[in-house]
Design a protein around this motif. Sequence first.
Motif, PDB file in Angstrom:
ATOM      1  N   PRO A 112      12.699  40.184 100.847  1.00  0.00           N
ATOM      2  CA  PRO A 112      12.496  38.956 101.893  1.00  0.00           C
ATOM      3  C   PRO A 112      11.225  38.108 101.224  1.00  0.00           C
ATOM      4  O   PRO A 112      11.440  36.961 101.478  1.00  0.00           O
ATOM      5  CB  PRO A 112      12.095  39.497 103.090  1.00  0.00           C
ATOM      6  N   GLY A 113      10.597  38.449 100.146  1.00  0.00           N
ATOM      7  CA  GLY A 113       9.414  37.761  99.765  1.00  0.00           C
ATOM      8  C   GLY A 113       9.896  36.864  98.663  1.00  0.00           C
ATOM      9  O   GLY A 113       9.151  35.988  98.202  1.00  0.00           O
ATOM     10  N   CYS A 114      11.002  36.994  98.173  1.00  0.00           N
ATOM     11  CA  CYS A 114      11.501  36.274  97.032  1.00  0.00           C
ATOM     12  C   CYS A 114      12.325  34.965  97.631  1.00  0.00           C
ATOM     13  O   CYS A 114      13.094  35.144  98.609  1.00  0.00           O
ATOM     14  CB  CYS A 114      12.660  37.068  96.232  1.00  0.00           C
ATOM     15  N   TYR A 115      12.174  33.873  97.027  1.00  0.00           N
ATOM     16  CA  TYR A 115      12.936  32.610  97.266  1.00  0.00           C
ATOM     17  C   TYR A 115      13.123  31.887  96.153  1.00  0.00           C
ATOM     18  O   TYR A 115      12.516  31.942  95.017  1.00  0.00           O
ATOM     19  CB  TYR A 115      12.003  31.634  98.397  1.00  0.00           C
ATOM     20  N   LYS A 116      13.875  30.807  96.204  1.00  0.00           N
ATOM     21  CA  LYS A 116      14.594  30.266  95.016  1.00  0.00           C
ATOM     22  C   LYS A 116      13.590  28.942  94.719  1.00  0.00           C
ATOM     23  O   LYS A 116      13.067  28.463  95.812  1.00  0.00           O
ATOM     24  CB  LYS A 116      15.918  29.511  95.383  1.00  0.00           C
ATOM     25  N   ALA A 117      13.204  29.009  93.726  1.00  0.00           N
ATOM     26  CA  ALA A 117      12.600  27.560  93.103  1.00  0.00           C
ATOM     27  C   ALA A 117      13.553  26.549  92.558  1.00  0.00           C
ATOM     28  O   ALA A 117      13.995  26.830  91.665  1.00  0.00           O
ATOM     29  CB  ALA A 117      11.328  28.062  92.028  1.00  0.00           C
ATOM     30  N   ASP A 118      13.618  25.575  93.107  1.00  0.00           N
ATOM     31  CA  ASP A 118      14.450  24.373  92.676  1.00  0.00           C
ATOM     32  C   ASP A 118      13.750  23.350  91.954  1.00  0.00           C
ATOM     33  O   ASP A 118      13.016  22.619  92.316  1.00  0.00           O
ATOM     34  CB  ASP A 118      15.147  23.927  94.030  1.00  0.00           C
ATOM     35  N   LYS A 119      14.027  23.413  90.633  1.00  0.00           N
ATOM     36  CA  LYS A 119      13.542  22.288  89.613  1.00  0.00           C
ATOM     37  C   LYS A 119      13.679  20.861  89.970  1.00  0.00           C
ATOM     38  O   LYS A 119      13.149  20.055  89.559  1.00  0.00           O
ATOM     39  CB  LYS A 119      13.893  22.649  87.998  1.00  0.00           C
ATOM     40  N   ASN A 120      14.839  20.897  90.632  1.00  0.00           N
ATOM     41  CA  ASN A 120      15.159  19.600  91.173  1.00  0.00           C
ATOM     42  C   ASN A 120      14.341  18.856  92.030  1.00  0.00           C
ATOM     43  O   ASN A 120      14.365  17.643  92.241  1.00  0.00           O
ATOM     44  CB  ASN A 120      16.828  19.452  91.325  1.00  0.00           C
ATOM     45  N   ALA A 121      13.956  19.929  92.869  1.00  0.00           N
ATOM     46  CA  ALA A 121      13.053  19.392  94.133  1.00  0.00           C
ATOM     47  C   ALA A 121      11.720  19.130  93.582  1.00  0.00           C
ATOM     48  O   ALA A 121      10.951  18.089  94.168  1.00  0.00           O
ATOM     49  CB  ALA A 121      13.176  20.461  95.079  1.00  0.00           C
ATOM     50  N   ALA A 122      11.233  19.983  92.923  1.00  0.00           N
ATOM     51  CA  ALA A 122       9.866  19.868  92.679  1.00  0.00           C
ATOM     52  C   ALA A 122       9.544  20.622  91.255  1.00  0.00           C
ATOM     53  O   ALA A 122      10.237  21.542  90.992  1.00  0.00           O
ATOM     54  CB  ALA A 122       8.785  20.449  93.628  1.00  0.00           C
ATOM     55  N   PRO A 123       8.445  20.140  90.464  1.00  0.00           N
ATOM     56  CA  PRO A 123       8.256  21.208  89.191  1.00  0.00           C
ATOM     57  C   PRO A 123       8.144  22.619  89.532  1.00  0.00           C
ATOM     58  O   PRO A 123       7.380  22.820  90.690  1.00  0.00           O
ATOM     59  CB  PRO A 123       7.121  20.375  88.499  1.00  0.00           C
TER      60      PRO A 123
END
Length: 341
Positions: A112-123
């Motif tokens: 549950p501590g993992c989440y997606k990092a979206d390059k399109n939303a922020a560096p």
Amino acid sequence: MTKVKFIALKNYIKGGYPQEKDFETKEVDLDETLGNNQILVKLIYISVDPYVRGRMSEGKSYIDPFKIGEPIECGGVGKIEKSNCSKWKVGDYIANNQFPWKEKFVTDGNNPGCYKADKNAAPLPCYLSLLGMTGMTAYCGLTEIGEPKKGETLVVSAGSGAVGQIVGQVGKIIGCRVIGIAGSKEKCDFMTKELRFDVGINYKSPTYKDDIAKAVEKTGVDIYWENVGGEITDAVLPHLNKYARIPLCGVISSYNKTELDVGPRIQIYLLKSSAKMQGFIVFNYIDKFPAASKQLAEWYNQGKIKDQHSIKKGLDQVVPSFLSLFNSDHLGKMIIKIADE
């Protein structure tokens, strides 16, 4: 099998500053065979944070100490190279507040501590600062404990640091007068010119106590964001307004002391001003994270808030960069780039 390197704690520290000899770099074989719901992560960015120092000592705290010989953990962003979990596909970027200082590793994709990092939303580095644990600490601590209101005066110790830079900018957006305290003219200029703080005070100046008094002479202090403790706090406390609030985020001036840190007693200041001082850790407000992340991302994309990073490259830079946190020689969030995105 793949050869990978990681950084481990070599021995517990009983007191004083950590040194390079307290760490060791190990190389081990990594079995890339995945079990059910497991993923293979290549580490891209890793964070180094002052709270790591607390986990390098034995003794009771809000989190268990690191295990000798095992990878040290901190916030990280990685890229999925293999996946046996329906939540993740190869090529996704993944962030977690407890990734190991290790080049590659296998982990549970349903953690549950993992989440997606979206390059399109922020560096990607933003997911270790503004949109990661640092940002959550600043936003939740300030809004939940500091309760800032338009027109109030907010004083931020370590104002040019990872958390302080965000606290001050959120305060400005809300409408506070913000005074940042840092350790050089360069950092004071950064706070006032780049972050738009109203005043920057250099605590290494021989007149810093007078400088603080002058800065709050007409307004007093409604909120004091505590990152540092020690003599800086001693200089701020006499200026608290009635019903002032003090979010207690950290006391970095005491982390490496070998003797008990003794100074003026704080109770008289809190009593006279009916002030509230509350310690916290970020996970106290985990239910607030989604709303906090959404708001910070919105401000970031509107250009209302900046996210300053100090980025170095290479696993061999992790330990020196961590040690530099206690020398005040960097701006913003300290991040190490381990591999290309």
